[in-house]
Design a protein around this motif. Sequence first.
Motif, PDB file in Angstrom:
ATOM      1  N   GLU A  27     -17.935  28.504 -11.168  1.00 12.33           N
ATOM      2  CA  GLU A  27     -16.986  26.959 -11.923  1.00 12.33           C
ATOM      3  C   GLU A  27     -17.124  25.362 -11.834  1.00 12.33           C
ATOM      4  OE1 GLU A  27     -12.991  28.940 -13.428  1.00 12.33           O
ATOM      5  OE2 GLU A  27     -13.833  30.374 -13.713  1.00 12.33           O
ATOM      6  N   LEU A  28     -17.928  25.332 -11.302  1.00 13.11           N
ATOM      7  CA  LEU A  28     -18.491  23.400 -10.975  1.00 13.11           C
ATOM      8  C   LEU A  28     -18.506  23.231 -12.015  1.00 13.11           C
ATOM      9  CD1 LEU A  28     -20.587  24.110  -7.524  1.00 13.11           C
ATOM     10  CD2 LEU A  28     -18.552  24.401  -7.648  1.00 13.11           C
ATOM     11  N   ALA A  29     -18.563  22.060 -12.218  1.00 11.39           N
ATOM     12  CA  ALA A  29     -18.579  20.789 -12.741  1.00 11.39           C
ATOM     13  C   ALA A  29     -19.382  20.290 -12.729  1.00 11.39           C
ATOM     14  CB  ALA A  29     -16.838  19.897 -12.838  1.00 11.39           C
ATOM     15  N   VAL A  30     -20.251  19.320 -13.880  1.00 11.77           N
ATOM     16  CA  VAL A  30     -21.583  19.043 -14.028  1.00 11.77           C
ATOM     17  C   VAL A  30     -21.009  17.191 -13.814  1.00 11.77           C
ATOM     18  CG1 VAL A  30     -23.065  18.764 -15.741  1.00 11.77           C
ATOM     19  CG2 VAL A  30     -22.259  20.469 -15.541  1.00 11.77           C
ATOM     20  N   ALA A  31     -22.125  17.256 -12.696  1.00  5.32           N
ATOM     21  CA  ALA A  31     -21.775  15.582 -12.558  1.00  5.32           C
ATOM     22  C   ALA A  31     -22.647  14.269 -13.675  1.00  5.32           C
ATOM     23  CB  ALA A  31     -22.338  15.334 -11.641  1.00  5.32           C
ATOM     24  N   ARG A  32     -24.154  15.347 -13.749  1.00  4.29           N
ATOM     25  CA  ARG A  32     -25.264  14.996 -14.766  1.00  4.29           C
ATOM     26  C   ARG A  32     -25.966  16.608 -15.011  1.00  4.29           C
ATOM     27  NH1 ARG A  32     -30.074  13.266 -12.290  1.00  4.29           N
ATOM     28  NH2 ARG A  32     -31.072  11.821 -13.629  1.00  4.29           N
ATOM     29  N   GLU A  33     -26.635  16.061 -15.903  1.00  2.00           N
ATOM     30  CA  GLU A  33     -27.788  16.672 -16.612  1.00  2.00           C
ATOM     31  C   GLU A  33     -29.175  16.007 -17.043  1.00  2.00           C
ATOM     32  OE1 GLU A  33     -25.802  20.634 -19.021  1.00  2.00           O
ATOM     33  OE2 GLU A  33     -24.934  18.689 -19.124  1.00  2.00           O
ATOM     34  N   TYR A  34     -30.166  16.388 -16.111  1.00  2.00           N
ATOM     35  CA  TYR A  34     -31.529  15.817 -17.283  1.00  2.00           C
ATOM     36  C   TYR A  34     -32.103  17.084 -16.828  1.00  2.00           C
ATOM     37  CZ  TYR A  34     -32.832  17.020 -12.338  1.00  2.00           C
ATOM     38  OH  TYR A  34     -33.259  17.736 -10.637  1.00  2.00           O
ATOM     39  N   PRO A  35     -33.307  16.677 -18.251  1.00  2.56           N
ATOM     40  CA  PRO A  35     -33.913  17.778 -18.422  1.00  2.56           C
ATOM     41  C   PRO A  35     -34.995  18.415 -16.880  1.00  2.56           C
ATOM     42  CG  PRO A  35     -34.561  15.555 -19.296  1.00  2.56           C
ATOM     43  CD  PRO A  35     -33.480  15.019 -18.757  1.00  2.56           C
ATOM     44  N   GLY A  36     -34.504  19.798 -17.158  1.00  3.43           N
ATOM     45  CA  GLY A  36     -35.383  20.713 -15.610  1.00  3.43           C
ATOM     46  C   GLY A  36     -34.318  20.308 -14.678  1.00  3.43           C
ATOM     47  N   GLY A  37     -32.883  19.663 -14.801  1.00  7.92           N
ATOM     48  CA  GLY A  37     -31.571  20.518 -13.777  1.00  7.92           C
ATOM     49  C   GLY A  37     -29.842  19.181 -14.276  1.00  7.92           C
ATOM     50  N   THR A  38     -29.428  20.284 -13.612  1.00  7.81           N
ATOM     51  CA  THR A  38     -28.127  19.908 -13.187  1.00  7.81           C
ATOM     52  C   THR A  38     -27.996  19.463 -11.697  1.00  7.81           C
ATOM     53  OG1 THR A  38     -28.298  21.069 -15.311  1.00  7.81           O
ATOM     54  CG2 THR A  38     -26.028  20.966 -14.301  1.00  7.81           C
ATOM     55  N   VAL A  39     -26.746  18.210 -12.050  1.00  8.51           N
ATOM     56  CA  VAL A  39     -26.127  18.219 -10.642  1.00  8.51           C
ATOM     57  C   VAL A  39     -24.631  18.735 -10.880  1.00  8.51           C
ATOM     58  CG1 VAL A  39     -25.832  16.248  -8.980  1.00  8.51           C
ATOM     59  CG2 VAL A  39     -27.925  16.392 -10.039  1.00  8.51           C
ATOM     60  N   PHE A  40     -23.807  19.184 -10.208  1.00  6.35           N
ATOM     61  CA  PHE A  40     -22.809  19.451 -10.114  1.00  6.35           C
ATOM     62  C   PHE A  40     -21.774  19.046  -8.823  1.00  6.35           C
ATOM     63  CE2 PHE A  40     -24.969  23.430 -11.412  1.00  6.35           C
ATOM     64  CZ  PHE A  40     -24.674  23.924 -13.014  1.00  6.35           C
ATOM     65  N   PHE A  41     -20.670  19.460  -9.020  1.00  4.99           N
ATOM     66  CA  PHE A  41     -19.816  18.356  -8.079  1.00  4.99           C
ATOM     67  C   PHE A  41     -19.406  19.505  -7.421  1.00  4.99           C
ATOM     68  CE2 PHE A  41     -18.568  15.046 -11.587  1.00  4.99           C
ATOM     69  CZ  PHE A  41     -18.780  13.408 -11.254  1.00  4.99           C
ATOM     70  N   ALA A  42     -19.039  19.399  -6.288  1.00  4.47           N
ATOM     71  CA  ALA A  42     -19.225  20.214  -4.977  1.00  4.47           C
ATOM     72  C   ALA A  42     -18.079  19.802  -4.281  1.00  4.47           C
ATOM     73  CB  ALA A  42     -20.185  20.737  -4.499  1.00  4.47           C
ATOM     74  N   GLY A  43     -16.256  19.398  -4.825  1.00  3.69           N
ATOM     75  CA  GLY A  43     -15.836  18.839  -3.533  1.00  3.69           C
ATOM     76  C   GLY A  43     -16.134  17.427  -3.899  1.00  3.69           C
ATOM     77  N   GLN A  44     -16.548  16.949  -2.626  1.00  2.58           N
ATOM     78  CA  GLN A  44     -16.628  15.594  -1.994  1.00  2.58           C
ATOM     79  C   GLN A  44     -18.849  15.556  -1.716  1.00  2.58           C
ATOM     80  OE1 GLN A  44     -15.026  14.098   2.305  1.00  2.58           O
ATOM     81  NE2 GLN A  44     -13.032  14.102   0.640  1.00  2.58           N
ATOM     82  N   GLY A  45     -19.130  16.283  -2.247  1.00  2.19           N
ATOM     83  CA  GLY A  45     -20.873  16.602  -2.385  1.00  2.19           C
ATOM     84  C   GLY A  45     -21.247  17.327  -3.327  1.00  2.19           C
ATOM     85  N   LEU A  46     -22.063  16.952  -3.692  1.00  2.75           N
ATOM     86  CA  LEU A  46     -22.874  16.788  -4.715  1.00  2.75           C
ATOM     87  C   LEU A  46     -23.967  17.998  -4.489  1.00  2.75           C
ATOM     88  CD1 LEU A  46     -23.610  13.394  -6.376  1.00  2.75           C
ATOM     89  CD2 LEU A  46     -22.156  14.957  -7.352  1.00  2.75           C
ATOM     90  N   ILE A  47     -24.247  18.973  -5.788  1.00  4.61           N
ATOM     91  CA  ILE A  47     -25.318  20.397  -5.705  1.00  4.61           C
ATOM     92  C   ILE A  47     -25.956  19.636  -6.932  1.00  4.61           C
ATOM     93  CG2 ILE A  47     -25.662  22.659  -5.687  1.00  4.61           C
ATOM     94  CD1 ILE A  47     -23.585  23.349  -4.122  1.00  4.61           C
ATOM     95  N   GLU A  48     -27.855  19.687  -6.653  1.00  8.47           N
ATOM     96  CA  GLU A  48     -28.457  19.104  -7.642  1.00  8.47           C
ATOM     97  C   GLU A  48     -29.211  21.073  -7.904  1.00  8.47           C
ATOM     98  OE1 GLU A  48     -32.232  17.169  -9.614  1.00  8.47           O
ATOM     99  OE2 GLU A  48     -31.230  16.278  -7.492  1.00  8.47           O
TER     100      GLU A  48
END
Length: 129
Positions: A27-48
């Motif tokens: 249940e990570l929140a989405v920071a950004r989506e683009y064609p072919g990928g999703t970037v998630f918020f992970a605390g103070q970091g990001l996971i793409e």
Amino acid sequence: MEILSSRTILRPADYPTTLAFYAQTLELAVAREYPGGTVFFAGQGLIEVAAHGGSGVSTRFDGALWFQVRDLTATQTELVLKGVQIIREARQEPWGLHEMWIADPDGVPIVLVQIPADHPIRRDGRPAP
């Protein structure tokens, strides 16, 4: 070198399964989506999670993702109910942190950590004014 931001990029073997794991299971929140990928918020970091740039075979990952949680016991219960395999049950480590290990669908290790109130990470080491 000046680093302005950073993120961890995963290129899974099965993009839809890994995307669902981070989005629905963790249940990570989405920071950004683009064609072919999703970037998630992970605390103070990001996971793409990227469907592009890979070979269709997951890339070997020799590290681990480290996620601090508020309540490790509740987190373990929640993940077990969702069918997530617990690689190593929650326990207190010799260095004082409470840790539990899981893995994403490609076997990327994820350390879930609860920091006790009396742990040095939480204490302010500066002298009192």
